[in-house]
Write an enzyme that holds these catalytic residues in place. Structure first.
Site, PDB file in Angstrom:
ATOM      1  N   ARG A 111      53.514 -42.003  48.378  1.00  0.00           N
ATOM      2  CA  ARG A 111      54.013 -42.992  49.296  1.00  0.00           C
ATOM      3  C   ARG A 111      54.356 -42.234  50.652  1.00  0.00           C
ATOM      4  O   ARG A 111      55.095 -41.194  50.537  1.00  0.00           O
ATOM      5  CB  ARG A 111      54.866 -43.882  48.847  1.00  0.00           C
ATOM      6  CG  ARG A 111      54.504 -44.916  47.929  1.00  0.00           C
ATOM      7  CD  ARG A 111      55.547 -46.013  47.823  1.00  0.00           C
ATOM      8  NE  ARG A 111      55.191 -46.703  46.319  1.00  0.00           N
ATOM      9  CZ  ARG A 111      56.236 -46.577  45.591  1.00  0.00           C
ATOM     10  NH1 ARG A 111      57.346 -46.016  45.522  1.00  0.00           N
ATOM     11  NH2 ARG A 111      55.811 -47.047  44.398  1.00  0.00           N
ATOM     12  N   ASN A 150      60.155 -53.098  29.700  1.00  0.00           N
ATOM     13  CA  ASN A 150      59.713 -52.699  31.142  1.00  0.00           C
ATOM     14  C   ASN A 150      58.193 -52.961  31.161  1.00  0.00           C
ATOM     15  O   ASN A 150      57.611 -51.959  30.755  1.00  0.00           O
ATOM     16  CB  ASN A 150      60.180 -51.437  31.624  1.00  0.00           C
ATOM     17  CG  ASN A 150      59.901 -51.022  32.856  1.00  0.00           C
ATOM     18  OD1 ASN A 150      59.423 -51.635  33.604  1.00  0.00           O
ATOM     19  ND2 ASN A 150      60.267 -50.016  33.405  1.00  0.00           N
ATOM     20  N   ARG A 155      63.348 -55.442  32.786  1.00  0.00           N
ATOM     21  CA  ARG A 155      63.339 -54.977  33.856  1.00  0.00           C
ATOM     22  C   ARG A 155      62.597 -55.998  34.715  1.00  0.00           C
ATOM     23  O   ARG A 155      61.390 -56.083  34.668  1.00  0.00           O
ATOM     24  CB  ARG A 155      62.948 -53.908  34.188  1.00  0.00           C
ATOM     25  CG  ARG A 155      62.776 -53.267  35.490  1.00  0.00           C
ATOM     26  CD  ARG A 155      62.286 -51.785  35.400  1.00  0.00           C
ATOM     27  NE  ARG A 155      62.335 -51.312  36.895  1.00  0.00           N
ATOM     28  CZ  ARG A 155      61.334 -50.632  37.293  1.00  0.00           C
ATOM     29  NH1 ARG A 155      60.190 -50.536  36.729  1.00  0.00           N
ATOM     30  NH2 ARG A 155      61.519 -50.106  38.737  1.00  0.00           N
ATOM     31  N   HIS A 189      64.952 -49.544  42.905  1.00  0.00           N
ATOM     32  CA  HIS A 189      65.698 -48.697  42.031  1.00  0.00           C
ATOM     33  C   HIS A 189      67.253 -48.894  41.840  1.00  0.00           C
ATOM     34  O   HIS A 189      68.149 -48.204  41.517  1.00  0.00           O
ATOM     35  CB  HIS A 189      65.672 -47.240  42.799  1.00  0.00           C
ATOM     36  CG  HIS A 189      64.309 -46.611  42.679  1.00  0.00           C
ATOM     37  ND1 HIS A 189      63.839 -45.687  43.853  1.00  0.00           N
ATOM     38  CD2 HIS A 189      63.360 -46.676  41.615  1.00  0.00           C
ATOM     39  CE1 HIS A 189      62.834 -45.247  43.427  1.00  0.00           C
ATOM     40  NE2 HIS A 189      62.209 -45.656  42.266  1.00  0.00           N
ATOM     41  N   GLU A 230      68.109 -45.929  33.100  1.00  0.00           N
ATOM     42  CA  GLU A 230      67.772 -47.292  33.686  1.00  0.00           C
ATOM     43  C   GLU A 230      67.919 -48.136  32.377  1.00  0.00           C
ATOM     44  O   GLU A 230      68.496 -49.358  32.464  1.00  0.00           O
ATOM     45  CB  GLU A 230      66.598 -47.525  34.344  1.00  0.00           C
ATOM     46  CG  GLU A 230      66.651 -46.947  35.821  1.00  0.00           C
ATOM     47  CD  GLU A 230      65.522 -46.557  36.635  1.00  0.00           C
ATOM     48  OE1 GLU A 230      64.877 -45.834  36.275  1.00  0.00           O
ATOM     49  OE2 GLU A 230      65.098 -47.335  37.470  1.00  0.00           O
TER      50      GLU A 230
END
Ligand code: ADP
Length: 418
Positions: A249, A14, A99, A188, A392
């Site tokens: 955010r 990743n 990823r 996601h 993940e």
């Protein structure tokens, strides 16, 4: 000579702009063999923190010193793995799974990387300027290190490509949207795919038969409505800015706020970008983006922390309600990621008052801290509420291995206990 056994290890990478996270898994039993993180790549002092998991106890090693770029970082990772007898030159390595944040409309499945795939990931940089360049660097570096090895791109957007046009389009001028590839791609996806599948297992039902709402609440946060294993709506949009209130955010906001700030506050588009992505959400509301701090401060009577918590919960409830309407029938609401897995007060507040929608929590079950998938609703509740730890890396490894070995292992991809 007997045939050598088929390779079963997958290295998951990743790559961020200045970081490289990795895990090495053995897909026979999903055991993690090693994991680590290189940080501050390209800065004066970079760090590599590596944990070997092959012994009886995890063994952690740290390195400090400048690591100039991703190529050096991957070489350093390779050396660490070699020191544990797990080097990237090992014939037991089956593939590298990468990823990749943005796969646009095109990539709906894990994909074997070749030059054309690289070019397509590059073409998507305008819609993922922060992530795709770094993901691409990771892919190019790994390909040059082991050109013979299959490299698989697993896209964060892939799970959402099943969304109908009614959910994936914005109601804007269609020609402009198409020209600039403006649509709702979500993010996601790897987590939503894994968690919705694990939730079906937890309910003891086939994935095709269950409808779930997944709430991935980490520092970034998103909700997904999943019908029979296929995503039908998700809260992140063109970028991860849309949707739930997040650590930094804003999530949903009237787009006219942007024009207002540009016209009246003298801010540039870049300033507004930074404001809404990095200085808003929980951080902007109360100065903290860590839910642990917010819960602690709320307990001490801190008003701004309480307000931040309430706004966060209000938005969550709106999405639970909206996705209940989208799905028609909901079998489970599932919490995952850092906040979802650990913050019992968030789960309690999000479900409170939703009894008419068939939702309820068992206070004792909700208070249990565990890292396994579990139900936290009482038996009488029409809609189950569950906590399912996301994984993940395992999902990327599973999808990668399925592609290169032809073995679809997703039905048994539950994490091993390490
Ligand atoms: P990401 O992968 O998006 O960086 P994670 O899924 O690791 O995020 O979640 C990180 C967040 O989880 C932290 O910012 C923190 O707010 C939250 N978190 C972690 N542990 C707890 C806890 N025990 N209680 C409340 N929140 C927690």
């Amino acid at each position: 000579m007997p045939d050598s056994p088929a390779p079963t290890r997958v290295l998951v990478l990743n790559s961020g702009s200045s970081s490289l996270k990795y895990q090495l898994l053995d897909m026979r039993d999903h055991r993690r063999l090693a994991q680590g993180l290189v940080e501050r790549i390209g800065e004066r002092t970079s760090t590599l923190s590596h944990t070997s998991l092959v012994g009886t106890e995890p063994a952690k090693r740290e390195r400090e010193g400048r690591i100039a770029d991703h190529e050096e970082a991957l070489n350093a990772v390779s050396e660490e793995l070699s020191a544990d007898g797990l080097g990237t030159d090992s014939p037991e390595l089956a593939a590298v799974g990468h990823r990749v944040v943005h796969g646009g409309k095109l990539f709906s499945r894990p994909t074997l990387v070749d030059d054309a795939v690289e070019r397509e990931i590059e073409r998507l940089i305008p819609v993922a300027p922060l992530h795709n360049p770094a993901n691409l660097t990771g892919i190019r570096t790994a390909r040059s290190l082991r050109p013979d090895l299959p490299q698989v791109a697993v896209f964060d957007t892939a799970f959402h490509t099943t969304m109908p046009e009614s959910a994936s389009r914005y109601a804007m001028d269609i020609a402009t949207a198409d020209e600039h590839r403006i649509r709702r791609y979500g993010a996601h996806g790897t987590s939503h795919a894994y968690v919705s599948r694990e939730a079906a297992k937890l309910l003891g039902r086939a994935e095709e038969d269950v409808n779930v709402i997944v709430l991935h609440l980490g520092n970034g946060a998103s909700a997904a409505a999943v019908r029979g294993g296929r995503c039908v709506d998700t809260s992140m949009g063109l970028t991860p800015l849309e949707g739930l209130v997040m650590g930094t955010r804003s999530g949903d906001i009237d787009p006219a706020v942007v024009f207002h700030l540009v016209r009246n506050a003298g801010m540039s588009p870049e300033d507004v970008d930074v404001l809404l992505n990095k200085k808003s959400g929980l951080l902007g509301l109360c100065g903290d983006n860590d839910m642990r701090e917010i819960i602690r401060r709320t307990g001490e009577g801190d008003e701004s922390a309480r307000l931040a918590f309430e706004i966060y919960i209000h938005r969550l409830k709106k999405y639970i309600g909206a996705y209940t309407a989208v799905l028609g029938r909901v079998d489970a609401v599932v919490f995952t990621a850092g906040v979802g897995e650990n913050a019992a007060p968030v789960r309690e507040a999000a479900i409170a008052g939703l009894e008419e929608m068939g939702l309820a929590l068992d206070g004792d079950l909700n208070a249990v801290r565990a890292d396994r998938a579990r139900l936290i609703s009482p038996e009488y509740a029409r809609v189950a509420v569950a906590v399912v730890p996301t994984d993940e890396e395992l999902e990327i490894a599973t999808q990668t291995y399925a592609l290169v070995s032809g073995v679809d292992d997703t039905s048994s991809a539950t994490r091993a206990d390490n």
